[in-house]
Enzyme design. Sequence first.
Site, PDB file in Angstrom:
ATOM      1  N   GLY A  15       0.865  -1.188   0.000  1.00 55.77           N
ATOM      2  CA  GLY A  15       0.000   0.000   0.000  1.00 55.77           C
ATOM      3  C   GLY A  15       0.896   1.230   0.000  1.00 55.77           C
ATOM      4  N   ILE A  19      -0.723   6.676   4.049  1.00 55.22           N
ATOM      5  CA  ILE A  19       0.152   6.177   5.124  1.00 55.22           C
ATOM      6  C   ILE A  19       1.424   5.599   4.507  1.00 55.22           C
ATOM      7  CG2 ILE A  19       0.387   4.612   7.106  1.00 55.22           C
ATOM      8  CD1 ILE A  19      -2.626   4.672   7.442  1.00 55.22           C
ATOM      9  N   GLY A  20       1.277   4.843   3.409  1.00 52.98           N
ATOM     10  CA  GLY A  20       2.430   4.206   2.771  1.00 52.98           C
ATOM     11  C   GLY A  20       3.513   5.218   2.406  1.00 52.98           C
ATOM     12  N   ASP A  39       1.954  -1.615  -4.651  1.00 52.27           N
ATOM     13  CA  ASP A  39       0.587  -1.066  -4.686  1.00 52.27           C
ATOM     14  C   ASP A  39      -0.065  -1.526  -5.983  1.00 52.27           C
ATOM     15  OD1 ASP A  39      -0.772   1.668  -3.111  1.00 52.27           O
ATOM     16  OD2 ASP A  39      -1.672   0.973  -5.001  1.00 52.27           O
ATOM     17  N   ARG A  88     -11.243   5.347   5.978  1.00 57.61           N
ATOM     18  CA  ARG A  88     -12.584   5.815   6.355  1.00 57.61           C
ATOM     19  C   ARG A  88     -12.908   7.141   5.699  1.00 57.61           C
ATOM     20  NH1 ARG A  88     -13.735   6.200  12.613  1.00 57.61           N
ATOM     21  NH2 ARG A  88     -11.517   6.468  12.945  1.00 57.61           N
ATOM     22  N   ASN A 101     -12.094  -4.516   2.981  1.00 58.60           N
ATOM     23  CA  ASN A 101     -10.675  -4.642   3.320  1.00 58.60           C
ATOM     24  C   ASN A 101     -10.243  -6.093   3.562  1.00 58.60           C
ATOM     25  OD1 ASN A 101     -10.272  -1.983   2.883  1.00 58.60           O
ATOM     26  ND2 ASN A 101     -10.045  -1.380   5.020  1.00 58.60           N
ATOM     27  N   ASN A 126      -7.602  -1.078   8.585  1.00 61.26           N
ATOM     28  CA  ASN A 126      -8.762  -1.176   9.481  1.00 61.26           C
ATOM     29  C   ASN A 126      -9.881  -2.036   8.890  1.00 61.26           C
ATOM     30  OD1 ASN A 126      -8.317   0.301  11.902  1.00 61.26           O
ATOM     31  ND2 ASN A 126      -8.202   2.176  10.673  1.00 61.26           N
ATOM     32  N   ARG A 157      -1.830   9.651  20.901  1.00 58.98           N
ATOM     33  CA  ARG A 157      -2.876  10.688  20.933  1.00 58.98           C
ATOM     34  C   ARG A 157      -3.193  11.065  22.383  1.00 58.98           C
ATOM     35  NH1 ARG A 157      -6.244   7.793  16.135  1.00 58.98           N
ATOM     36  NH2 ARG A 157      -5.428   9.067  14.434  1.00 58.98           N
ATOM     37  N   HIS A 181      -9.010  -1.330  18.591  1.00 58.69           N
ATOM     38  CA  HIS A 181      -8.817  -0.011  17.996  1.00 58.69           C
ATOM     39  C   HIS A 181     -10.175   0.489  17.521  1.00 58.69           C
ATOM     40  CE1 HIS A 181      -6.743   3.233  16.082  1.00 58.69           C
ATOM     41  NE2 HIS A 181      -6.944   2.822  14.855  1.00 58.69           N
TER      42      HIS A 181
HETATM   43  N1  APR Z   1      -2.878  -4.492  -3.195  1.00 62.77           N
HETATM   44  C1  APR Z   1      -2.004  -3.469  -3.053  1.00 62.77           C
HETATM   45  N2  APR Z   1      -2.391  -2.205  -2.785  1.00 62.77           N
HETATM   46  C2  APR Z   1      -3.700  -1.971  -2.669  1.00 62.77           C
HETATM   47  C3  APR Z   1      -4.660  -2.997  -2.789  1.00 62.77           C
HETATM   48  C4  APR Z   1      -4.195  -4.298  -3.072  1.00 62.77           C
HETATM   49  N3  APR Z   1      -5.047  -5.320  -3.222  1.00 62.77           N
HETATM   50  N4  APR Z   1      -5.881  -2.431  -2.619  1.00 62.77           N
HETATM   51  C5  APR Z   1      -5.683  -1.135  -2.357  1.00 62.77           C
HETATM   52  N5  APR Z   1      -4.372  -0.844  -2.414  1.00 62.77           N
HETATM   53  C6  APR Z   1      -3.716   0.448  -2.215  1.00 62.77           C
HETATM   54  C7  APR Z   1      -4.418   1.596  -2.905  1.00 62.77           C
HETATM   55  O1  APR Z   1      -4.102   1.656  -4.293  1.00 62.77           O
HETATM   56  C8  APR Z   1      -3.890   2.798  -2.127  1.00 62.77           C
HETATM   57  O2  APR Z   1      -2.749   3.381  -2.736  1.00 62.77           O
HETATM   58  O3  APR Z   1      -3.748   0.790  -0.834  1.00 62.77           O
HETATM   59  C9  APR Z   1      -3.513   2.198  -0.760  1.00 62.77           C
HETATM   60  C10 APR Z   1      -4.312   2.752   0.410  1.00 62.77           C
HETATM   61  O4  APR Z   1      -3.967   4.081   0.532  1.00 62.77           O
HETATM   62  P1  APR Z   1      -5.022   5.210   0.980  1.00 62.77           P
HETATM   63  O5  APR Z   1      -6.303   5.020   0.223  1.00 62.77           O
HETATM   64  O6  APR Z   1      -4.335   6.523   0.869  1.00 62.77           O
HETATM   65  O7  APR Z   1      -5.335   4.832   2.495  1.00 62.77           O
HETATM   66  P2  APR Z   1      -4.463   5.180   3.799  1.00 62.77           P
HETATM   67  O8  APR Z   1      -4.886   6.491   4.357  1.00 62.77           O
HETATM   68  O9  APR Z   1      -3.025   4.956   3.516  1.00 62.77           O
HETATM   69  O10 APR Z   1      -5.029   4.078   4.829  1.00 62.77           O
HETATM   70  C11 APR Z   1      -4.879   2.700   4.576  1.00 62.77           C
HETATM   71  O11 APR Z   1      -4.924   2.158   6.911  1.00 62.77           O
HETATM   72  O12 APR Z   1      -5.495   3.370   8.840  1.00 62.77           O
HETATM   73  C12 APR Z   1      -5.925   2.465   7.870  1.00 62.77           C
HETATM   74  O13 APR Z   1      -8.271   2.932   7.776  1.00 62.77           O
HETATM   75  C13 APR Z   1      -7.069   3.010   7.063  1.00 62.77           C
HETATM   76  O14 APR Z   1      -7.662   0.883   6.176  1.00 62.77           O
HETATM   77  C14 APR Z   1      -7.018   2.102   5.873  1.00 62.77           C
HETATM   78  C15 APR Z   1      -5.531   1.873   5.668  1.00 62.77           C
END
Ligand code: APR
Length: 325
Positions: A15, A19-20, A39, A88, A101, A126, A157, A181
């Site tokens: 990902g 966060i990544g 990703d 979320r 998820n 999550n 926090r 959590h």
């Molecule tokens: N394989 C690889 N990457 C994936 C897949 C998959 N099957 N499905 C989704 N992704 C990637 C998306 O392309 C995206 O770049 O996961 C990434 C998620 O990034 P964001 O949408 O920006 O989400 P983020 O804020 O990083 O949070 C990710 O962490 O805290 C938790 O609730 C939050 O479940 C969420 C997760």
Amino acid sequence: MPRSSSSRSKIALVGGGNIGGILAQLACEKKLGDVAIFDINAGVAQGKALDIASSAAVEGFHATLTGSDDPAILRGAEVVIVTAGLPRKPGMSRDDLVESNAKIISSIARHIREQAPEAFVVCITNPLDVMVGHLQREANMAHEKVVGMAGVLDSARFRHFLACELGVSEQDVSAFVLGGHGDSMVPLVRYSNVAGIPLPEIVRMGWTSQETIDAIVARTRNGGAEVVKLMGTSAYFAPAASAIAMAQAYLYDEKRIFPCAAYCKGVYGVEGLYVGVPALIGKDGIEKIVEIELTPQERTLFQESIDAVSALNKVLVALREQGKV
Ligand code: APR
């Protein structure tokens, strides 16, 4: 061509979203090792790798960054941090993400098992407690090597809100949070202190009031939702920092005690469930779960939290039985 180094550790990020990206940046700036971002969106993975690599000359780190939609990029990683999944949106609870998820986690688990079966895996996706359990089950890896990041963030926090109220440094506030959590997490006031002074004593001294502490406990429970409401998506700076602290504890065998979602079997009366407890992280992953004494009231709150995780886990089990995840 990327340089490669056999002497540096490899941290794989599953990902490369909000966060990544911060995980990759922190891993480089803290000199934890080389970073591989996987990703489904190859451009995002490659673009973030290139963007962060381009800061090396300014920040002064030495790391190889790569990005790909090919799971082979995970091969040989010592640490894998999983954030793949949907975040979320305002009005959503973490539990609303369970089906979407869990599907993603099922495919990720297979990649990790095939590419990095010896890795220390930190899950952030999550709803955390059930996603980390699902990931461990599907990857079929040792429980002590698969852990969820939540308590470090929730405690950070709590520490921040307490530090602001008392006008002291966050570094001098020690606090921790037990349980899942979610809204039912249990910030433990009795085990929290400022420079060694227990919070109940701080109240007795008149430094703050019990009502204020109660409000801070409530704000901590809703800390994630507060950020979602403000910026329209879930938090990413503090979650990334928290997971990096756990990865560092593993890589450097730091023996840090962090509240994290660890597999509990027999401790705290929990039978076979991932839930937030204080755990020692070192070179073997979760090396020990610390079982503290709880008052009847704390025990009741913790049990409510365990029950909430357990109820959501039943939803996941049903989805699994229906072949939906
Ligand atoms: N394989 C690889 N990457 C994936 C897949 C998959 N099957 N499905 C989704 N992704 C990637 C998306 O392309 C995206 O770049 O996961 C990434 C998620 O990034 P964001 O949408 O920006 O989400 P983020 O804020 O990083 O949070 C990710 O962490 O805290 C938790 O609730 C939050 O479940 C969420 C997760």
